[in-house]
Design a protein around this motif. Structure first.
Motif, PDB file in Angstrom:
ATOM      1  N   ASP A 376     -56.257  -1.361 -14.225  1.00 22.94           N
ATOM      2  CA  ASP A 376     -55.343  -2.411 -13.753  1.00 22.94           C
ATOM      3  C   ASP A 376     -55.970  -3.222 -12.619  1.00 22.94           C
ATOM      4  OD1 ASP A 376     -53.476  -1.646 -15.597  1.00 22.94           O
ATOM      5  OD2 ASP A 376     -52.236  -0.495 -14.186  1.00 22.94           O
ATOM      6  N   ARG A 377     -56.708  -2.543 -11.733  1.00 23.19           N
ATOM      7  CA  ARG A 377     -57.357  -3.277 -10.641  1.00 23.19           C
ATOM      8  C   ARG A 377     -58.393  -4.251 -11.217  1.00 23.19           C
ATOM      9  NH1 ARG A 377     -58.969  -2.531  -5.156  1.00 23.19           N
ATOM     10  NH2 ARG A 377     -57.064  -1.295  -4.921  1.00 23.19           N
ATOM     11  N   ILE A 378     -59.108  -3.829 -12.238  1.00 25.87           N
ATOM     12  CA  ILE A 378     -60.095  -4.712 -12.877  1.00 25.87           C
ATOM     13  C   ILE A 378     -59.410  -5.971 -13.395  1.00 25.87           C
ATOM     14  CG2 ILE A 378     -61.659  -4.937 -14.852  1.00 25.87           C
ATOM     15  CD1 ILE A 378     -62.235  -1.895 -14.493  1.00 25.87           C
ATOM     16  N   ARG A 379     -58.283  -5.800 -14.066  1.00 29.82           N
ATOM     17  CA  ARG A 379     -57.555  -6.960 -14.602  1.00 29.82           C
ATOM     18  C   ARG A 379     -56.988  -7.812 -13.465  1.00 29.82           C
ATOM     19  NH1 ARG A 379     -55.424  -2.726 -17.733  1.00 29.82           N
ATOM     20  NH2 ARG A 379     -56.430  -2.561 -19.775  1.00 29.82           N
ATOM     21  N   ASP A 380     -56.461  -7.163 -12.435  1.00 32.96           N
ATOM     22  CA  ASP A 380     -55.895  -7.908 -11.306  1.00 32.96           C
ATOM     23  C   ASP A 380     -56.948  -8.786 -10.640  1.00 32.96           C
ATOM     24  OD1 ASP A 380     -53.468  -6.720 -11.767  1.00 32.96           O
ATOM     25  OD2 ASP A 380     -53.675  -5.209 -10.178  1.00 32.96           O
ATOM     26  N   ARG A 381     -58.215  -8.358 -10.671  1.00 37.83           N
ATOM     27  CA  ARG A 381     -59.279  -9.141 -10.069  1.00 37.83           C
ATOM     28  C   ARG A 381     -59.890 -10.138 -11.063  1.00 37.83           C
ATOM     29  NH1 ARG A 381     -61.011  -8.144  -4.980  1.00 37.83           N
ATOM     30  NH2 ARG A 381     -61.606 -10.317  -5.367  1.00 37.83           N
ATOM     31  N   GLY A 382     -59.211 -10.345 -12.190  1.00 46.88           N
ATOM     32  CA  GLY A 382     -59.628 -11.376 -13.132  1.00 46.88           C
ATOM     33  C   GLY A 382     -60.752 -10.991 -14.070  1.00 46.88           C
ATOM     34  N   MET A 383     -60.999  -9.698 -14.216  1.00 44.84           N
ATOM     35  CA  MET A 383     -62.088  -9.238 -15.080  1.00 44.84           C
ATOM     36  C   MET A 383     -61.530  -8.474 -16.280  1.00 44.84           C
ATOM     37  SD  MET A 383     -64.922  -8.016 -12.240  1.00 44.84           S
ATOM     38  CE  MET A 383     -63.790  -6.915 -11.382  1.00 44.84           C
ATOM     39  N   VAL A 384     -62.352  -8.322 -17.301  1.00 49.60           N
ATOM     40  CA  VAL A 384     -62.000  -7.569 -18.503  1.00 49.60           C
ATOM     41  C   VAL A 384     -62.578  -6.166 -18.375  1.00 49.60           C
ATOM     42  CG1 VAL A 384     -62.246  -7.425 -21.018  1.00 49.60           C
ATOM     43  CG2 VAL A 384     -61.971  -9.665 -19.898  1.00 49.60           C
ATOM     44  N   PRO A 385     -61.777  -5.110 -18.583  1.00 49.10           N
ATOM     45  CA  PRO A 385     -62.305  -3.752 -18.434  1.00 49.10           C
ATOM     46  C   PRO A 385     -63.108  -3.307 -19.654  1.00 49.10           C
ATOM     47  CG  PRO A 385     -59.978  -3.662 -19.007  1.00 49.10           C
ATOM     48  CD  PRO A 385     -60.316  -5.117 -18.823  1.00 49.10           C
ATOM     49  N   VAL A 445     -58.973   0.286 -27.406  1.00 49.35           N
ATOM     50  CA  VAL A 445     -58.881  -1.172 -27.471  1.00 49.35           C
ATOM     51  C   VAL A 445     -57.430  -1.613 -27.648  1.00 49.35           C
ATOM     52  CG1 VAL A 445     -59.633  -3.238 -28.715  1.00 49.35           C
ATOM     53  CG2 VAL A 445     -61.227  -1.328 -28.393  1.00 49.35           C
ATOM     54  N   GLY A 446     -56.761  -1.003 -28.614  1.00 47.23           N
ATOM     55  CA  GLY A 446     -55.410  -1.453 -28.933  1.00 47.23           C
ATOM     56  C   GLY A 446     -54.357  -1.026 -27.936  1.00 47.23           C
ATOM     57  N   GLU A 447     -54.475   0.207 -27.388  1.00 50.56           N
ATOM     58  CA  GLU A 447     -53.457   0.722 -26.465  1.00 50.56           C
ATOM     59  C   GLU A 447     -53.853   0.547 -24.999  1.00 50.56           C
ATOM     60  OE1 GLU A 447     -52.432   4.728 -27.485  1.00 50.56           O
ATOM     61  OE2 GLU A 447     -52.478   4.327 -29.651  1.00 50.56           O
ATOM     62  N   TRP A 448     -55.103   0.749 -24.673  1.00 50.92           N
ATOM     63  CA  TRP A 448     -55.536   0.658 -23.280  1.00 50.92           C
ATOM     64  C   TRP A 448     -55.918  -0.766 -22.882  1.00 50.92           C
ATOM     65  CZ3 TRP A 448     -58.991   5.251 -21.346  1.00 50.92           C
ATOM     66  CH2 TRP A 448     -58.365   6.459 -21.638  1.00 50.92           C
ATOM     67  N   GLY A 449     -56.193  -1.619 -23.843  1.00 53.42           N
ATOM     68  CA  GLY A 449     -56.609  -2.980 -23.531  1.00 53.42           C
ATOM     69  C   GLY A 449     -58.061  -3.110 -23.122  1.00 53.42           C
ATOM     70  N   ILE A 450     -58.901  -2.185 -23.580  1.00 55.92           N
ATOM     71  CA  ILE A 450     -60.338  -2.269 -23.297  1.00 55.92           C
ATOM     72  C   ILE A 450     -60.932  -3.427 -24.100  1.00 55.92           C
ATOM     73  CG2 ILE A 450     -62.547  -1.067 -23.524  1.00 55.92           C
ATOM     74  CD1 ILE A 450     -60.713  -0.002 -21.295  1.00 55.92           C
ATOM     75  N   ASP A 497     -62.198  -9.836 -30.994  1.00 56.65           N
ATOM     76  CA  ASP A 497     -62.561 -10.288 -29.647  1.00 56.65           C
ATOM     77  C   ASP A 497     -63.274  -9.215 -28.832  1.00 56.65           C
ATOM     78  OD1 ASP A 497     -61.397 -12.809 -30.065  1.00 56.65           O
ATOM     79  OD2 ASP A 497     -59.411 -12.043 -29.521  1.00 56.65           O
ATOM     80  N   LEU A 498     -63.343  -8.014 -29.362  1.00 63.67           N
ATOM     81  CA  LEU A 498     -64.025  -6.928 -28.663  1.00 63.67           C
ATOM     82  C   LEU A 498     -65.517  -7.241 -28.546  1.00 63.67           C
ATOM     83  CD1 LEU A 498     -63.960  -3.967 -27.535  1.00 63.67           C
ATOM     84  CD2 LEU A 498     -64.448  -3.225 -29.892  1.00 63.67           C
ATOM     85  N   VAL A 499     -66.078  -6.998 -27.362  1.00 60.10           N
ATOM     86  CA  VAL A 499     -67.515  -7.145 -27.133  1.00 60.10           C
ATOM     87  C   VAL A 499     -68.133  -5.754 -27.161  1.00 60.10           C
ATOM     88  CG1 VAL A 499     -69.292  -7.881 -25.501  1.00 60.10           C
ATOM     89  CG2 VAL A 499     -67.202  -9.235 -25.774  1.00 60.10           C
ATOM     90  N   ILE A 500     -69.181  -5.598 -27.967  1.00 60.32           N
ATOM     91  CA  ILE A 500     -69.837  -4.299 -28.106  1.00 60.32           C
ATOM     92  C   ILE A 500     -71.296  -4.437 -27.686  1.00 60.32           C
ATOM     93  CG2 ILE A 500     -70.473  -2.414 -29.647  1.00 60.32           C
ATOM     94  CD1 ILE A 500     -68.129  -3.087 -31.393  1.00 60.32           C
TER      95      ILE A 500
END
Length: 707
Positions: A376-385, A445-450, A497-500
Motif C-alpha cells: 500500500d505504501r508503494i501505491r501511495d507513493r505513486g509506484m506499481v508494486p 496479480v489478480g488479488e494483491w494487485g502486483i 498489463d503485467l510486466v515480467i
C-alpha cells in the motif's frame, strides 16, 4: 533454381533431381560475390538417426546420409502480412521421411528466420539424433583469400561476467589442409553448444562470421529457452558454412522416436546479414528483427524506472522496517515501479530449501496488514508494486514438495532430481504444475494487485527429465522448455498489463525465445560497478536496449565519480535502481535524481535506437569502453574510463561521416569531459580527466540541432 526474398534479402536454392536441394546464395538482391554454385557443399536439411549417420566422421553434424538422400518434392511462397514465407518440401522414399524447410523474412530486414518440420510418412519408427534448423553452406567466396579474412564471433557468458564477445580467425579452428594434394572435407569445425536447463550459461546462444576486410557479416541466434542448442561453423569445399541445431545426441544425449505419422519441429533460428559495416551493422539488423518478432507490450514504449531492493541493498532480507524508508527514497528519486526481491516469503534466514508456496512471511511483515502495509505504501507513493518469484523451484522442505504428484517434478531413472542444495525442479508439461503456478500468479496479480513479476531461476538440474522410462532426459527438457513458453503466453493473455522480468542468476537465460515474450532481461548479478561497465555496454548484442535491465546501485562509500558511473551504466538501457539510497550524502542523492531525470528525458528514443560500439565490442579488461545508440533524433554515447593513464580516446561513429554535429553532455552535468568532433573521419575525440569516470553524450546533426 528457386529465387526468393525481397528488397533487403534474397536466397537461391539449387534444385537437381539427382541431388538434394542446396542453399547456394544468401545475401543482398543482385549481389554477386561469386557465381551461384549448384555444387555448394551441404544439403538444405541435415538429419541423423540411430540407423543413418554421417558419411565422414568427426565433430561436425553435417554431411549426413539422410540429408544427401532428401529430394525436392515441392515448394511454395506466400505472405503473412509483412512477412515473406518460403516452404520447401523434401522427401526421402526409402525411410518415408518428409522434411519441410520453412524460411521467413520481413520486408526491409536482412534477416532470415528458419525452422524445419519433419514427418514420418514411412512404416517404421525413425530414432532422431540430430536435426539442423538451418544449414547455410555459402557464407564466403570459394577462394583462399575469403577464408583467410573470415573471423568467427561468439560470446562467453558466465555468472557475474556476461556478454564477453570473442573474435578468432576461422582458419584457427578450420585450418587449410591442402598442399600438393587438394582436400575439400575435413573433421575440424568450430562448435559452440549449450548445456543443461539454462540457455546462456557458458555461452550466449549466438554466433557470427565476419570478413575483416570488407565488413561482410553474418550473425545468428538460436531462439531456444534451454541449453539444448548447438552451432558449428567451418569449411566445406572451400567455402565457409554454418549449421544451427537444437538439442542433439552428441552434445545433449537427445533422442526422439519419430513414429509413423508423427511430426517433429526444430528450434527456430535467425540469421542476420550485412554486406558491409561489420558486426555493428549486423547487430543493428538483428535488433530490428527482435523488435519485429516479440509480443507487443506497452512496457516497450513506456520504459518505467524500476527500483529493486536486492542488489547492494537488502540482498534477500526484506522487512517492513527496512522497506518503508526505501519506498519513500525510491519515489523521491523518480522510480515508477518498486520490486520486493527474494526473501519476502520466508520466516527464517535459511529460506532456500523452503520455497514453492509463495505466501508472505508473517515475521518479516508483522501487523494486521502484513506485507500489504508495504504494498500500500508503494501505491501511495505513486509506484506499481512488484515481487520476485522463482516459479520452477520447489524446496525439499516446502509443503508443495509433498502436495504435487511425482510426475510434476523433473525425474531421471524414476527418482526426483535434487539440485542446488535442496531444490526440486517443476516440469511444466504436467497439468498439476501448471495449475499450481497459475493459481500463484493469479493470486498475486489478480488479488494483491502486483503489476511486476521478476521470474528468477537459480538452479540447473542438468540434462533434463524423463516423464516415462523411454524418454531421453534432453527430449523431456525440450518438452518442458516449450511448455514454459506456453505457460508464459497464458499468463500474459490473462494479465496483459503485467510486466515480467526474465532472470536466471542474472543473464543465464538470455535468449530470444523468452525475450520475444517477456518485457525485460536481467543482464547480470555483477555487484562491482566497474565490472558491470563491459556487461552494460555489450548487453545490446543479446537484448534490445529497451529490454536490457542494468543495475545502478550507488553506495554510501562511493565517490561522486563512482556514483555517476554506476548511474551511467544504466542510462542507455532499462534503469534498475537499487542501493542504499537512504544513506547517501545529499550530493550523491542529487546525482541519482539527476540520472533518473536524464533517463526519462531520452527513454522515448530507445525503442527506435540500434546499437554500435565506437571502440569495438568491449573487452573484459579494457580501460576504455563505449556504447552508442543511433536513434532518429540523434546518437547517444556512454563512454567509460575505468583505469589507466590514457585520458583521451577517439570514438568511431561512421554513420555520422561528413556531418556537422553538436555534442551535448547529458550526464553528469558536472562532468569535466571535453570533446572534439572530426566530421571527415567521423571520430569524436573524448577526454575524461579522471579514472574511474563515465559520461553520457548526445550527438545531434547540426540541421536537427537548429530545428
Amino acid at each position: 533454381m528457386i529465387r526468393w526474398g525481397h528488397d533487403a534479402l534474397e536466397l537461391e536454392i539449387a534444385l537437381d533431381e539427382h541431388a538434394p536441394p542446396r542453399l547456394v546464395r544468401l545475401g543482398a538482391p543482385g549481389e554477386r560475390t561469386r557465381a551461384p554454385r549448384p555444387a555448394a557443399p551441404l544439403p538444405l536439411v541435415e538429419v541423423t538417426t540411430a540407423g543413418l549417420g554421417r558419411y565422414w566422421s568427426g565433430r561436425h553434424l553435417v554431411n549426413t546420409v539422410l540429408g544427401s538422400r532428401l529430394r525436392h518434392r515441392s515448394h511454395r511462397a506466400s505472405r503473412e502480412g509483412a512477412w515473406h514465407v518460403l516452404t520447401v518440401e523434401l522427401h526421402e522414399p526409402e525411410t518415408g521421411l518428409t522434411a519441410e524447410a520453412v524460411y521467413r523474412s520481413m520486408d526491409g530486414l536482412p534477416v532470415l528466420r528458419s525452422e524445419v518440420r519433419l514427418r514420418n510418412d514411412g512404416p517404421r519408427t525413425l530414432h532422431l539424433e540430430s536435426v539442423g534448423s538451418l544449414v547455410a553452406g555459402c557464407l564466403t567466396e570459394g577462394d583462399a583469400a575469403a577464408l583467410g579474412d573470415a573471423e568467427l564471433l561468439w560470446a562467453e557468458n558466465e555468472w557475474f561476467a556476461e556478454c564477453r564477445w570473442q573474435r578468432q580467425p576461422l582458419r584457427v579452428s578450420s585450418p587449410e589442409r591442402s598442399g600438393r594434394f587438394h582436400t575439400t572435407s575435413g573433421r575440424s569445425t568450430h562448435i559452440v553448444a549449450g548445456q543443461g536447463v539454462w540457455s546462456s550459461c557458458g555461452r550466449l546462444p549466438m554466433g557470427g562470421l565476419t570478413d575483416r576486410r570488407s565488413g561482410r557479416t553474418w550473425l545468428w541466434q538460436l531462439e531456444h529457452n534451454g541449453g539444448g542448442w548447438r552451432w558449428e561453423c567451418g569449411v566445406r569445399d572451400d567455402t565457409a558454412y554454418a549449421a544451427l541445431y537444437g538439442p542433439n545426441d552428441a552434445d545433449h544425449g537427445w533422442r526422439h522416436p519419430l513414429e509413423p505419422g508423427a511430426e517433429f519441429r526444430t528450434v527456430p533460428v535467425a540469421l542476420a546479414f550485412c554486406a558491409d559495416g561489420g558486426p555493428d551493422s549486423a547487430f543493428a539488423a538483428l535488433t530490428r528483427y527482435r523488435r519485429a518478432t516479440r509480443r507487443p507490450h506497452s512496457d516497450h514504449r513506456r520504459l518505467p524506472v524500476v527500483f529493486n531492493d536486492y542488489m547492494n541493498c537488502l540482498m534477500g532480507d526484506p522487512t517492513t522496517a527496512e522497506l518503508l524508508p526505501l519506498v519513500d527514497a525510491a519515489a523521491e528519486a523518480g522510480a515508477e515501479y518498486f520490486v520486493i526481491d527474494a526473501g519476502w516469503y520466508a520466516d527464517g534466514d535459511d529460506w532456500w530449501p523452503a520455497v514453492g508456496a509463495w505466501e508472505p512471511s508473517a515475521s518479516r511483515f508483522p501487523g494486521l496488514k502484513g506485507i500489504h502495509e508495504v504494498l500500500d505504501r508503494i501505491r501511495d507513493r505513486g509506484m506499481v508494486p512488484g515481487l520476485w518469484l522463482e516459479p520452477e523451484a520447489v524446496g525439499v522442505s516446502s509443503p508443495v514438495a509433498a502436495s504435487l504428484p511425482e510426475e510434476a517434478f523433473f525425474r531421471r531413472d524414476g527418482r526426483r532430481v535434487e539440485e542446488g542444495g535442496g531444490r526440486y525442479h517443476l516440469d511444466l508439461r504436467h497439468p498439476a504444475t501448471r495449475a499450481h503456478l497459475d493459481k500463484v500468479v493469479d493470486r498475486l496479480v489478480g488479488e494483491w494487485g502486483i503489476g511486476y513479476l521478476k521470474l528468477d531461476h537459480n538452479t540447473d538440474p542438468g540434462s533434463g527429465t524423463s516423464a516415462h522410462p523411454g524418454e531421453a532426459p534432453a527430449a523431456g527438457l525440450l518438452g518442458h522448455n516449450r511448455a514454459q513458453l506456453d505457460w508464459l503466453d497464458g499468463i500474459l493473455d490473462r494479465h496483459p498489463d503485467l510486466v515480467i522480468e526474465n532472470c536466471a542468476s542474472g543473464g543465464m537465460r538470455m535468449d530470444h525465445a523468452l525475450l520475444s515474450r517477456l518485457q525485460l532481461q536481467s543482464t547480470s548479478d555483477q555487484q562491482d560497478l566497474l565490472r558491470y561497465a563491459p556487461i552494460a555496454a555489450a548487453a545490446p548484442t543479446a537484448v534490445t536496449p529497451e529490454q536490457g535491465a542494468v543495475w545502478a546501485y550507488p553506495l554510501p562509500e562511493d565517490s561522486l565519480d563512482e556514483v555517476s558511473l554506476t548511474m551511467a551504466n544504466a542510462l542507455l538501457g532499462r534503469l534498475h535502481l537499487s542501493g542504499r539510497l537512504t544513506e547517501l550524502t545529499p550530493q550523491a542523492r542529487a546525482l541519482v535524481h539527476e540520472a533518473v531525470a536524464v533517463h526519462k528525458s531520452i527513454r522515448a528514443d530507445l525503442p527506435q535506437a540500434v546499437p554500435a560500439w565506437p571502440l569495438g565490442l568491449p573487452g573484459w579488461e579494457d580501460p576504455w569502453i563505449a556504447l552508442a545508440l543511433h536513434a532518429p533524433a540523434g546518437t547517444y554515447v556512454t563512454a567509460w574510463r575505468r583505469t589507466g593513464t590514457e585520458t583521451s580516446r577517439d570514438l568511431r561513429l561512421p554513420r555520422l561521416v561528413g556531418a556537422e554535429v553538436r555534442v551535448d553532455v547529458l550526464y553528469p552535468s558536472s562532468s569535466r569531459a571535453a570533446t572534439v568532433w572530426h566530421p571527415e573521419t567521423a571520430e569524436l575525440t573524448l577526454t575524461l580527466p579522471a579514472a574511474p569516470s563515465a559520461v553520457v553524450l548526445r550527438l545531434t546533426r547540426a540541421s536537427s540541432a537548429r530545428s
